[in-house]
Enzyme design. Structure first.
Site, PDB file in Angstrom:
ATOM      1  N   TYR A 148       1.011  -1.064  -0.050  1.00 56.65           N
ATOM      2  CA  TYR A 148      -0.116   0.048   0.092  1.00 56.65           C
ATOM      3  C   TYR A 148       0.927   1.432   0.060  1.00 56.65           C
ATOM      4  O   TYR A 148       0.448   2.191  -0.825  1.00 56.65           O
ATOM      5  CB  TYR A 148      -1.039  -0.235   1.278  1.00 56.65           C
ATOM      6  N   ARG A 275       0.580  -6.237  13.755  1.00 53.41           N
ATOM      7  CA  ARG A 275       0.051  -6.615  12.735  1.00 53.41           C
ATOM      8  C   ARG A 275       1.242  -6.298  11.706  1.00 53.41           C
ATOM      9  O   ARG A 275       2.128  -5.353  11.774  1.00 53.41           O
ATOM     10  CB  ARG A 275      -1.194  -5.397  12.232  1.00 53.41           C
TER      11      ARG A 275
HETATM   12  C1  UD2 Z   1      -1.997   3.622   7.483  1.00 55.56           C
HETATM   13  C2  UD2 Z   1      -1.433   5.136   7.296  1.00 55.56           C
HETATM   14  C3  UD2 Z   1      -2.651   6.067   6.923  1.00 55.56           C
HETATM   15  C4  UD2 Z   1      -3.651   5.699   5.949  1.00 55.56           C
HETATM   16  C5  UD2 Z   1      -4.127   4.123   6.342  1.00 55.56           C
HETATM   17  C6  UD2 Z   1      -5.075   3.677   5.045  1.00 55.56           C
HETATM   18  C7  UD2 Z   1       0.474   4.978   8.431  1.00 55.56           C
HETATM   19  C8  UD2 Z   1       1.261   5.411   9.656  1.00 55.56           C
HETATM   20  N1  UD2 Z   1      -0.720   5.318   8.151  1.00 55.56           N
HETATM   21  O1  UD2 Z   1      -2.781   3.664   8.462  1.00 55.56           O
HETATM   22  O2  UD2 Z   1      -2.167   7.515   6.825  1.00 55.56           O
HETATM   23  O3  UD2 Z   1      -3.191   5.762   4.468  1.00 55.56           O
HETATM   24  O4  UD2 Z   1      -3.150   3.298   6.382  1.00 55.56           O
HETATM   25  O5  UD2 Z   1      -5.669   2.485   5.802  1.00 55.56           O
HETATM   26  O6  UD2 Z   1       0.908   4.267   7.489  1.00 55.56           O
HETATM   27  N2  UD2 Z   1      -4.969  -1.599  15.255  1.00 55.56           N
HETATM   28  C9  UD2 Z   1      -5.219  -2.175  16.349  1.00 55.56           C
HETATM   29  N3  UD2 Z   1      -6.366  -2.708  16.349  1.00 55.56           N
HETATM   30  C10 UD2 Z   1      -7.362  -2.853  15.455  1.00 55.56           C
HETATM   31  C11 UD2 Z   1      -7.029  -2.121  14.231  1.00 55.56           C
HETATM   32  C12 UD2 Z   1      -5.894  -1.412  14.136  1.00 55.56           C
HETATM   33  O7  UD2 Z   1      -4.626  -2.335  17.136  1.00 55.56           O
HETATM   34  O8  UD2 Z   1      -8.418  -3.374  15.439  1.00 55.56           O
HETATM   35  C13 UD2 Z   1      -3.662  -0.781  15.182  1.00 55.56           C
HETATM   36  C14 UD2 Z   1      -2.886  -1.265  13.934  1.00 55.56           C
HETATM   37  O9  UD2 Z   1      -2.139  -2.410  14.226  1.00 55.56           O
HETATM   38  C15 UD2 Z   1      -1.981   0.210  13.864  1.00 55.56           C
HETATM   39  C16 UD2 Z   1      -2.923   1.249  14.349  1.00 55.56           C
HETATM   40  O10 UD2 Z   1      -3.857   0.687  15.113  1.00 55.56           O
HETATM   41  O11 UD2 Z   1      -0.864   0.008  14.812  1.00 55.56           O
HETATM   42  C17 UD2 Z   1      -3.594   2.249  13.301  1.00 55.56           C
HETATM   43  O12 UD2 Z   1      -3.787   1.340  12.251  1.00 55.56           O
HETATM   44  P1  UD2 Z   1      -4.939   1.621  10.950  1.00 55.56           P
HETATM   45  O13 UD2 Z   1      -5.241   0.576  10.390  1.00 55.56           O
HETATM   46  O14 UD2 Z   1      -6.230   2.643  11.519  1.00 55.56           O
HETATM   47  O15 UD2 Z   1      -4.282   2.785  10.194  1.00 55.56           O
HETATM   48  P2  UD2 Z   1      -2.710   2.719   9.681  1.00 55.56           P
HETATM   49  O16 UD2 Z   1      -1.582   3.053  10.655  1.00 55.56           O
HETATM   50  O17 UD2 Z   1      -2.295   1.166   9.427  1.00 55.56           O
END
Ligand code: UD2
Length: 320
Positions: A148, A275
């Site tokens: 991504y 994750r």
């Molecule tokens: C990425 C990008 C963001 C955006 C997004 C689109 C980064 C830093 N951010 O978000 O800008 O493009 O992708 O999808 O790359 N988590 C839990 N429990 C859950 C779900 C998530 O703990 O049930 C954690 C996950 O492992 C992560 C954090 O929450 O550490 C944020 O996860 P997310 O999926 O909301 O967003 P992220 O950071 O992958």
């Protein structure tokens, strides 16, 4: 400001695209919205569809001929359509590439032929990867981890290239973890949307890892405002810039606040495995957007969450 402008919004039925569409319409723009309805929901366009200046087409950004047809007479394109999930991109890298890279190239090629004045692209903080430098700023080396992040990186490089070689006025906005009304609650959605739904279903939120990871959560209204500023900017031509709140919070602290502020009793935080493809810390420097767009964040994660919570209680819970 947008009075008389003819605008195309891709991903118009999605979380960011629909909020942007509503604001463009309220500022007097004529909007064509497209969405392949993979993540989009028609309910998000309920308000827009009451406006005579709005037209919707179910179309995919991979359909170049349709894009070319629809871009006739368009002044500004806001390209919000995307394959939006880091974990799903690990399962389906080719699909992620075809939507996020080839789809963006289709937008650029059609915009070039149709002499579109401006293209604003939704990029992502994921392009930075897990580099230790914080806050992340636009001059640093990019090192995306997930397919991504790589796809968003490639797409924004095309945006810059099309400015350099064809003179298109393109701007990429690197969004940092956007949240707010209309964000979908699915296993692949943003964590705030997942946790708020779990809390009101009286299910414990599950943190992947120990909760020390941090994010710069950005409220949807700030992201919409950044788009509106970029859409009319000459200074931002060929530029890439962070759009963030400019303040990090750990997932542990955020989850505790969410549980407390929601007022739901009897919940505790659970923990699961880290994750794959996850970044540990993400926090954006917003000086460049301040200088070029006069962008400032009006919300931090707490004030944004308060507003989201009010919306959730009055709109979502009332419907259930
Ligand atoms: C990425 C990008 C963001 C955006 C997004 C689109 C980064 C830093 N951010 O978000 O800008 O493009 O992708 O999808 O790359 N988590 C839990 N429990 C859950 C779900 C998530 O703990 O049930 C954690 C996950 O492992 C992560 C954090 O929450 O550490 C944020 O996860 P997310 O999926 O909301 O967003 P992220 O950071 O992958």
């Amino acid at each position: 400001m947008y009075e008389g402008k003819r605008v195309l919004v891709t991903g118009a039925a999605g979380f960011i695209g629909s909020n942007l569409t509503d604001e463009l319409l309220s500022q007097g723009a004529t909007v064509i919205g497209i969405d392949n309805m993979f993540n989009g929901r028609m309910g998000n366009l309920a308000l827009a569809q009451k406006n005579p200046n709005f037209t919707f087409y179910k179309t995919d950004v991979r359909d170049y001929d349709r894009l070319l047809y629809l871009m006739k007479d368009i002044d500004i394109v806001f390209h919000e359509a995307a394959f939006t999930s880091v974990p799903q991109s690990i399962l389906m890298p080719e699909l992620c590439n075809s939507v996020n890279v080839s789809g963006t190239l289709n937008i650029l090629n059609a915009a070039r032929i149709r002499d579109v004045e401006k293209i604003v692209f939704a990029s992502s903080s994921s392009v930075y990867g897990d580099t230790p430098t914080l806050p992340k700023h636009e001059k640093m080396h990019l090192d995306p981890i997930s397919p991504y992040g790589v796809a968003k990186y490639a797409a924004e490089a095309y945006m810059v290239s099309y400015h350099r070689v064809y003179g298109l006025n393109t701007t990429s906005l690197r969004y940092f973890n956007v949240f707010g009304p209309r964000q979908k609650d699915s296993p692949y959605s943003g964590v705030i949307a997942i946790f708020i739904a779990r809390i009101f279903e009286h299910k414990n939120p599950v943190i992947f890892g120990d909760g020390t990871q941090s994010r710069d959560f950005t409220y949807i209204k700030d992201v919409v405002r950044a788009n509106l500023l970029a859409g009319l900017s000459q200074k931002a031509a060929g530029e890439v810039m962070n759009i963030a709140a400019g303040k990090p919070i750990s997932l542990q602290e955020l989850t505790e606040i969410m549980i407390r502020e929601s007022g739901v009793d009897g919940l505790k935080i659970e923990y699961g495995p880290i994750r794959k493809g996850d970044i540990l810390h993400s926090f954006g420097d917003i000086k460049k957007a301040q200088q070029i767009l006069s962008y400032t964040a009006e919300y931090d994660v707490i004030s944004g969450f308060q507003e989201y919570l009010n919306y959730y209680k009055t709109i979502i819970l009332q419907k259930q």
